[in-house]
Design an enzyme around this catalytic site. Structure first.
Site, PDB file in Angstrom:
ATOM      1  CB  SER A  37      74.063  13.128  -1.314  1.00 24.78           C
ATOM      2  OG  SER A  37      75.414  13.419  -1.062  1.00 24.78           O
ATOM      3  CE1 TYR A  63      74.457  14.955  -6.443  1.00 24.47           C
ATOM      4  CE2 TYR A  63      75.491  15.270  -4.292  1.00 24.47           C
ATOM      5  CZ  TYR A  63      74.924  14.436  -5.243  1.00 24.47           C
ATOM      6  OH  TYR A  63      74.824  13.083  -4.999  1.00 24.47           O
TER       7      TYR A  63
HETATM    8  N1  LIG Z   1      78.013   7.605  -6.108  1.00 25.70           N
HETATM    9  C1  LIG Z   1      77.976   8.292  -4.986  1.00 25.70           C
HETATM   10  O1  LIG Z   1      78.999   8.421  -4.266  1.00 25.70           O
HETATM   11  C2  LIG Z   1      76.704   8.933  -4.523  1.00 25.70           C
HETATM   12  C3  LIG Z   1      76.682   9.502  -3.240  1.00 25.70           C
HETATM   13  C4  LIG Z   1      75.511  10.095  -2.791  1.00 25.70           C
HETATM   14  C5  LIG Z   1      74.387  10.122  -3.596  1.00 25.70           C
HETATM   15  N2  LIG Z   1      74.438   9.580  -4.838  1.00 25.70           N
HETATM   16  C6  LIG Z   1      73.239   9.651  -5.649  1.00 25.70           C
HETATM   17  O2  LIG Z   1      72.876   8.357  -6.055  1.00 25.70           O
HETATM   18  C7  LIG Z   1      72.142   8.437  -7.298  1.00 25.70           C
HETATM   19  C8  LIG Z   1      72.740   7.471  -8.309  1.00 25.70           C
HETATM   20  O3  LIG Z   1      74.072   7.891  -8.594  1.00 25.70           O
HETATM   21  P1  LIG Z   1      75.209   6.887  -9.131  1.00 25.70           P
HETATM   22  O4  LIG Z   1      76.415   7.168  -8.338  1.00 25.70           O
HETATM   23  O5  LIG Z   1      74.680   5.521  -9.229  1.00 25.70           O
HETATM   24  O6  LIG Z   1      75.460   7.527 -10.578  1.00 25.70           O
HETATM   25  P2  LIG Z   1      75.515   6.860 -12.046  1.00 25.70           P
HETATM   26  O7  LIG Z   1      75.939   7.938 -12.935  1.00 25.70           O
HETATM   27  O8  LIG Z   1      76.288   5.600 -11.994  1.00 25.70           O
HETATM   28  O9  LIG Z   1      73.990   6.470 -12.298  1.00 25.70           O
HETATM   29  C9  LIG Z   1      72.976   7.459 -12.342  1.00 25.70           C
HETATM   30  C10 LIG Z   1      72.042   7.163 -13.508  1.00 25.70           C
HETATM   31  O10 LIG Z   1      71.039   8.218 -13.543  1.00 25.70           O
HETATM   32  C11 LIG Z   1      70.770   8.491 -14.906  1.00 25.70           C
HETATM   33  N3  LIG Z   1      70.217   9.840 -15.084  1.00 25.70           N
HETATM   34  C12 LIG Z   1      70.861  11.018 -14.951  1.00 25.70           C
HETATM   35  N4  LIG Z   1      70.048  12.031 -15.303  1.00 25.70           N
HETATM   36  C13 LIG Z   1      68.854  11.475 -15.657  1.00 25.70           C
HETATM   37  C14 LIG Z   1      67.626  11.992 -16.142  1.00 25.70           C
HETATM   38  N5  LIG Z   1      67.476  13.311 -16.378  1.00 25.70           N
HETATM   39  N6  LIG Z   1      66.621  11.136 -16.408  1.00 25.70           N
HETATM   40  C15 LIG Z   1      66.768   9.796 -16.221  1.00 25.70           C
HETATM   41  N7  LIG Z   1      67.930   9.251 -15.787  1.00 25.70           N
HETATM   42  C16 LIG Z   1      68.954  10.082 -15.510  1.00 25.70           C
HETATM   43  C17 LIG Z   1      72.116   8.359 -15.596  1.00 25.70           C
HETATM   44  O11 LIG Z   1      71.976   8.157 -17.001  1.00 25.70           O
HETATM   45  C18 LIG Z   1      72.747   7.178 -14.861  1.00 25.70           C
HETATM   46  O12 LIG Z   1      72.555   5.956 -15.560  1.00 25.70           O
HETATM   47  C19 LIG Z   1      72.200   9.899  -7.734  1.00 25.70           C
HETATM   48  O13 LIG Z   1      71.013  10.555  -7.345  1.00 25.70           O
HETATM   49  C20 LIG Z   1      73.387  10.433  -6.944  1.00 25.70           C
HETATM   50  O14 LIG Z   1      73.300  11.810  -6.740  1.00 25.70           O
HETATM   51  C21 LIG Z   1      75.561   8.973  -5.320  1.00 25.70           C
END
Ligand SMILES: NC(=O)c1ccc[n+]([C@@H]2O[C@H](COP(=O)([O-])OP(=O)(O)OC[C@H]3O[C@@H](n4cnc5c(N)ncnc54)[C@H](O)[C@@H]3O)[C@@H](O)[C@H]2O)c1
Length: 266
Positions: free
Chosen positions: A143, A156
């Site tokens: 991120s 985080y």
């Molecule tokens: N959305 C953003 O703006 C953003 C920005 C930077 C990084 N990210 C990263 O992208 C990745 C995906 O995030 P997203 O925004 O799609 O979130 P989201 O919540 O839509 O999807 C993330 C998924 O990960 C699953 N998850 C969480 N903990 C888990 C575990 N212990 N075991 C298995 N699965 C697990 C959740 O159930 C969920 O379905 C994450 O690593 C997040 O930190 C997101």
């Protein structure tokens, strides 16, 4: 023939958001995808609508989960060519309010889970791969918080910074297996983690616990204004960036952190 025909991929946290869009993108390019998620229902729903996909629900913070997941992928597919370490969530506080549990949870899912999956994958690679093997791909999700920090996002940000160290080190270790290891660092992407709210943060249930998520309407406006493109990213934008690190055209790129933030650099 898609660019990933015949490839077998694992995408963690693929039940929703960026992971689900990535599973869809890789499938459209011809790969068969193992859809992992903490939540069995969403993992099964994504796998059911993707050709050749298989669901594997598991909480990746459980000690044995990574070994079991990689073992399952190999028994289902016979090989593993692409690993996308995407699972994650947010649990923010200013440092004076941050508990040990919060700190540990963020390091556990963002750093330790990725480490354990890649350790299990590496143990398999050692027996089957060398520098003459077809190129395999690891994409670890970081991120902008891991690169630049973010107020109230201490644990985080530390977890996402750990992803960078892990990526750069394994890129050096795994060249001998012909594996490229890259990270993609996202800015704001439109998922439940960034869902807009007016007054109080939205709540997502993670491991049965309510977690505050979302961005205030003001924060979203700021994020849109900070991007030269004038918007936050879609899950398709995010999946496309991950896809770039999975295709043969990126075979000469390893140990990099691809910033996919719509031009936001801080
Ligand atoms: N959305 C953003 O703006 C953003 C920005 C930077 C990084 N990210 C990263 O992208 C990745 C995906 O995030 P997203 O925004 O799609 O979130 P989201 O919540 O839509 O999807 C993330 C998924 O990960 C699953 N998850 C969480 N903990 C888990 C575990 N212990 N075991 C298995 N699965 C697990 C959740 O159930 C969920 O379905 C994450 O690593 C997040 O930190 C997101």
């Amino acid at each position: 023939m898609g660019s990933l025909s015949g490839k077998f991929a694992l995408v963690t946290g693929a039940g929703r958001g960026i992971g689900a869009a990535t599973a869809e993108k890789l499938t459209a390019a011809g790969a068969r995808v193992l859809v992992n998620d903490l939540d069995a229902d969403v993992a099964a729903a994504v796998a059911a609508r993707l050709d050749g996909a298989v669901a594997y629900p598991a909480d990746l913070t459980e000690a044995a989960a990574a070994d079991e997941l990689v073992e399952f992928a190999l028994s289902a597919f016979g090989s593993l060519d692409i690993v996308v370490n995407n699972a994650g969530y947010i649990w923010h506080s200013a440092i004076h309010n941050m508990t040990d549990e919060q700190w540990d949870a963020m390091l556990d899912i963002h750093a330790s889970a990725q480490f354990r999956i890649l350790r299990a994958y590496g143990r398999w690679l050692r027996g089957v791969a060398d520098q003459t093997s077809p190129v395999r791909k690891v994409v670890n999700i970081s991120s902008t918080m891991g690169l630049h920090g973010g107020a109230t996002q201490l644990a985080y940000s530390a977890g996402k910074a750990a992803v960078v160290g892990l990526t750069k080190t394994l890129a050096k270790e795994w060249g001998r297996f012909n594996v490229t290891v890259n990270a993609v660092a996202f800015g704001a992407i439109d998922t439940r983690l960034t869902s807009p709210y007016e007054n109080e943060p939205n709540i997502s249930i993670v491991k049965g616990q309510p977690r505050k998520v979302g961005l205030s309407v003001g924060q979203i406006k700021q994020a849109e204004a900070a991007s030269p493109l004038g918007r936050i990213g879609s899950v398709e934008d995010a999946a496309n960036a991950i896809y770039l690190m999975c295709i043969p055209e990126s075979n000469w790129i390893t140990g990099e952190v691809l910033l996919a933030s719509g031009g936001v650099r801080s």
